[in-house]
Design a protein around this motif. Structure first.
Motif, mmCIF file in Angstrom:
data_model
loop_
_atom_site.group_PDB
_atom_site.id
_atom_site.type_symbol
_atom_site.label_atom_id
_atom_site.label_comp_id
_atom_site.label_asym_id
_atom_site.label_seq_id
_atom_site.Cartn_x
_atom_site.Cartn_y
_atom_site.Cartn_z
ATOM 1 N N GLY A 165 -11.747 -4.704 -1.126
ATOM 2 C CA GLY A 165 -12.012 -3.956 0.102
ATOM 3 C C GLY A 165 -11.025 -2.818 0.279
ATOM 4 N N LEU A 166 -9.770 -3.065 -0.050
ATOM 5 C CA LEU A 166 -8.761 -2.007 0.031
ATOM 6 C C LEU A 166 -8.964 -0.969 -1.071
ATOM 7 C CD1 LEU A 166 -5.602 -4.174 0.827
ATOM 8 C CD2 LEU A 166 -6.929 -2.776 2.414
ATOM 9 N N VAL A 167 -9.321 -1.424 -2.264
ATOM 10 C CA VAL A 167 -9.557 -0.492 -3.376
ATOM 11 C C VAL A 167 -10.709 0.442 -3.031
ATOM 12 C CG1 VAL A 167 -10.315 -0.321 -5.787
ATOM 13 C CG2 VAL A 167 -8.568 -1.995 -5.149
ATOM 14 N N ARG A 168 -11.732 -0.067 -2.359
ATOM 15 C CA ARG A 168 -12.880 0.760 -1.973
ATOM 16 C C ARG A 168 -12.486 1.862 -0.992
ATOM 17 N NH1 ARG A 168 -15.312 -4.281 -1.139
ATOM 18 N NH2 ARG A 168 -16.198 -4.996 -3.083
ATOM 19 N N LYS A 169 -11.386 1.680 -0.281
ATOM 20 C CA LYS A 169 -10.932 2.685 0.685
ATOM 21 C C LYS A 169 -10.176 3.826 0.010
ATOM 22 C CE LYS A 169 -10.621 -0.490 4.573
ATOM 23 N NZ LYS A 169 -9.747 -1.062 5.594
ATOM 24 N N LEU A 170 -9.841 3.671 -1.268
ATOM 25 C CA LEU A 170 -9.155 4.751 -1.988
ATOM 26 C C LEU A 170 -10.109 5.922 -2.191
ATOM 27 C CD1 LEU A 170 -7.347 2.702 -4.798
ATOM 28 C CD2 LEU A 170 -6.261 3.832 -2.845
ATOM 29 N N SER A 171 -9.538 7.103 -2.419
ATOM 30 C CA SER A 171 -10.388 8.261 -2.722
ATOM 31 C C SER A 171 -11.099 7.994 -4.047
ATOM 32 C CB SER A 171 -9.538 9.527 -2.830
ATOM 33 O OG SER A 171 -8.714 9.469 -3.976
ATOM 34 N N PRO A 172 -12.250 8.627 -4.285
ATOM 35 C CA PRO A 172 -13.033 8.333 -5.481
ATOM 36 C C PRO A 172 -12.254 8.455 -6.798
ATOM 37 C CG PRO A 172 -14.325 9.670 -3.978
ATOM 38 C CD PRO A 172 -12.942 9.579 -3.404
ATOM 39 N N MET A 173 -11.437 9.490 -6.956
ATOM 40 C CA MET A 173 -10.717 9.658 -8.214
ATOM 41 C C MET A 173 -9.644 8.590 -8.382
ATOM 42 S SD MET A 173 -10.617 11.117 -11.081
ATOM 43 C CE MET A 173 -11.466 12.670 -11.063
ATOM 44 N N TYR A 174 -8.911 8.287 -7.311
ATOM 45 C CA TYR A 174 -7.906 7.235 -7.381
ATOM 46 C C TYR A 174 -8.571 5.900 -7.710
ATOM 47 C CZ TYR A 174 -4.354 10.211 -5.084
ATOM 48 O OH TYR A 174 -3.455 11.198 -4.766
ATOM 49 N N ARG A 175 -9.674 5.633 -7.041
ATOM 50 C CA ARG A 175 -10.388 4.375 -7.258
ATOM 51 C C ARG A 175 -10.877 4.274 -8.701
ATOM 52 N NH1 ARG A 175 -13.809 4.605 -3.168
ATOM 53 N NH2 ARG A 175 -15.389 5.713 -4.327
ATOM 54 N N MET A 176 -11.416 5.381 -9.225
ATOM 55 C CA MET A 176 -11.950 5.374 -10.583
ATOM 56 C C MET A 176 -10.837 5.100 -11.598
ATOM 57 S SD MET A 176 -14.711 5.776 -12.420
ATOM 58 C CE MET A 176 -15.825 6.675 -11.375
ATOM 59 N N VAL A 177 -9.741 5.824 -11.484
ATOM 60 C CA VAL A 177 -8.630 5.639 -12.418
ATOM 61 C C VAL A 177 -8.050 4.238 -12.283
ATOM 62 C CG1 VAL A 177 -6.296 6.409 -13.010
ATOM 63 C CG2 VAL A 177 -8.072 8.097 -12.570
ATOM 64 N N ASP A 180 3.929 -11.398 -5.590
ATOM 65 C CA ASP A 180 3.560 -12.546 -4.773
ATOM 66 C C ASP A 180 2.720 -12.121 -3.575
ATOM 67 O OD1 ASP A 180 4.963 -14.167 -6.474
ATOM 68 O OD2 ASP A 180 6.718 -14.361 -5.185
ATOM 69 N N VAL A 181 2.930 -10.925 -3.073
ATOM 70 C CA VAL A 181 2.145 -10.417 -1.950
ATOM 71 C C VAL A 181 0.685 -10.308 -2.367
ATOM 72 C CG1 VAL A 181 1.776 -8.446 -0.430
ATOM 73 C CG2 VAL A 181 4.092 -9.231 -0.908
ATOM 74 N N ILE A 182 0.449 -9.737 -3.537
ATOM 75 C CA ILE A 182 -0.922 -9.591 -4.046
ATOM 76 C C ILE A 182 -1.571 -10.948 -4.271
ATOM 77 C CG2 ILE A 182 -2.300 -8.757 -6.013
ATOM 78 C CD1 ILE A 182 -1.353 -6.494 -4.333
ATOM 79 N N SER A 183 -0.811 -11.896 -4.781
ATOM 80 C CA SER A 183 -1.391 -13.205 -5.092
ATOM 81 C C SER A 183 -1.837 -13.947 -3.831
ATOM 82 C CB SER A 183 -0.388 -14.058 -5.882
ATOM 83 O OG SER A 183 0.739 -14.362 -5.084
ATOM 84 N N LYS A 184 -1.353 -13.536 -2.676
ATOM 85 C CA LYS A 184 -1.750 -14.185 -1.422
ATOM 86 C C LYS A 184 -3.044 -13.592 -0.841
ATOM 87 C CE LYS A 184 2.919 -15.589 -0.017
ATOM 88 N NZ LYS A 184 3.309 -15.906 -1.336
ATOM 89 N N LEU A 185 -3.540 -12.523 -1.453
ATOM 90 C CA LEU A 185 -4.783 -11.902 -1.004
ATOM 91 C C LEU A 185 -5.939 -12.373 -1.875
ATOM 92 C CD1 LEU A 185 -3.575 -8.226 -0.502
ATOM 93 C CD2 LEU A 185 -3.950 -9.949 1.268
ATOM 94 N N GLU A 200 0.663 0.761 0.783
ATOM 95 C CA GLU A 200 0.689 1.154 2.188
ATOM 96 C C GLU A 200 -0.414 0.449 2.969
ATOM 97 O OE1 GLU A 200 0.338 5.403 2.061
ATOM 98 O OE2 GLU A 200 2.384 5.670 1.322
ATOM 99 N N MET A 201 -1.612 0.375 2.385
ATOM 100 C CA MET A 201 -2.724 -0.280 3.078
ATOM 101 C C MET A 201 -2.450 -1.770 3.256
ATOM 102 S SD MET A 201 -6.267 1.509 1.840
ATOM 103 C CE MET A 201 -5.965 1.678 0.085
ATOM 104 N N ILE A 202 -1.877 -2.404 2.230
ATOM 105 C CA ILE A 202 -1.557 -3.830 2.348
ATOM 106 C C ILE A 202 -0.507 -4.030 3.433
ATOM 107 C CG2 ILE A 202 -0.487 -5.792 1.174
ATOM 108 C CD1 ILE A 202 -1.851 -4.770 -1.416
ATOM 109 N N ARG A 203 0.482 -3.158 3.461
ATOM 110 C CA ARG A 203 1.539 -3.276 4.481
ATOM 111 C C ARG A 203 0.941 -3.120 5.889
ATOM 112 N NH1 ARG A 203 6.862 -3.285 4.202
ATOM 113 N NH2 ARG A 203 6.997 -2.450 2.117
ATOM 114 N N GLU A 262 -11.757 -10.396 -2.671
ATOM 115 C CA GLU A 262 -12.549 -9.595 -1.740
ATOM 116 C C GLU A 262 -11.655 -8.690 -0.887
ATOM 117 O OE1 GLU A 262 -12.929 -13.029 -1.911
ATOM 118 O OE2 GLU A 262 -14.713 -12.950 -3.168
ATOM 119 N N GLU A 263 -10.516 -9.215 -0.455
ATOM 120 C CA GLU A 263 -9.603 -8.406 0.355
ATOM 121 C C GLU A 263 -9.028 -7.243 -0.462
ATOM 122 O OE1 GLU A 263 -7.755 -11.650 3.486
ATOM 123 O OE2 GLU A 263 -7.078 -11.703 1.403
ATOM 124 N N ILE A 264 -8.649 -7.545 -1.688
ATOM 125 C CA ILE A 264 -8.092 -6.497 -2.559
ATOM 126 C C ILE A 264 -9.151 -5.445 -2.858
ATOM 127 C CG2 ILE A 264 -7.152 -6.007 -4.849
ATOM 128 C CD1 ILE A 264 -5.866 -8.834 -4.725
#
Length: 146
Positions: free
Chosen positions: A73-85, A61-66, A123-126, A69-71
């Protein structure tokens, strides 16, 4: 450790060389006993008791409230390998075996990177959206009271 050390001392008294200082001999046995104890229990020092683990309670439900674009934006902040996987598995729908082949990594590495990416996102969402967790915590506490 102290008991084990004294037990070793008493068991090895016949081996003691009276030409050497007794105090140094005892100290050596005690130090070596402590080192042996440390080495044999070192593997347990990295483990945390189950009751000490802080579990991040996360609800979809937390994710569904975002917004998307917000999600993203947070995914883009992940390291390249984490983001890719994360993108290949969650968005594109690839299996870990396929991801491993595409990226030239082990399947276990893909699974680990996905798990780490999810934890980082939580963690970023929190951090960025704490109000979503406050609402969830209040709702969860009301459910637990019933």
């Amino acid at each position: 450790m102290v008991n084990d050390g004294f037990l070793k001392i008493f068991n090895n008294l016949p081996k003691y060389d009276s030409a050497q200082p007794f105090k140094a001999w005892v100290r050596t046995i005690m130090v070596n006993t402590a080192i042996d104890y440390y080495r044999s229990n070192k593997k347990y020092q990295l483990h945390i008791a189950v009751d000490e683990v802080e579990v991040t309670d996360f609800d979809d439900d937390v994710i569904s409230k975002l917004s998307v674009e917000e999600i993203m934006g947070l995914v883009r902040k992940l390291s390249p390998m984490y983001r890719m996987v994360f993108m290949l598995y969650v968005v594109e729908g690839y299996k870990h075996k396929e991801i491993a082949e595409r990226l030239g990594i082990q399947e276990g590495t893909s699974k680990s990177n996905l798990q780490d990416a999810r934890i980082k996102l939580q963690e970023m969402i929190r951090i960025h959206y704490p109000h979503l967790f406050d609402i969830y915590a209040v709702r969860k506490n009301k459910l637990n009271e019933n």
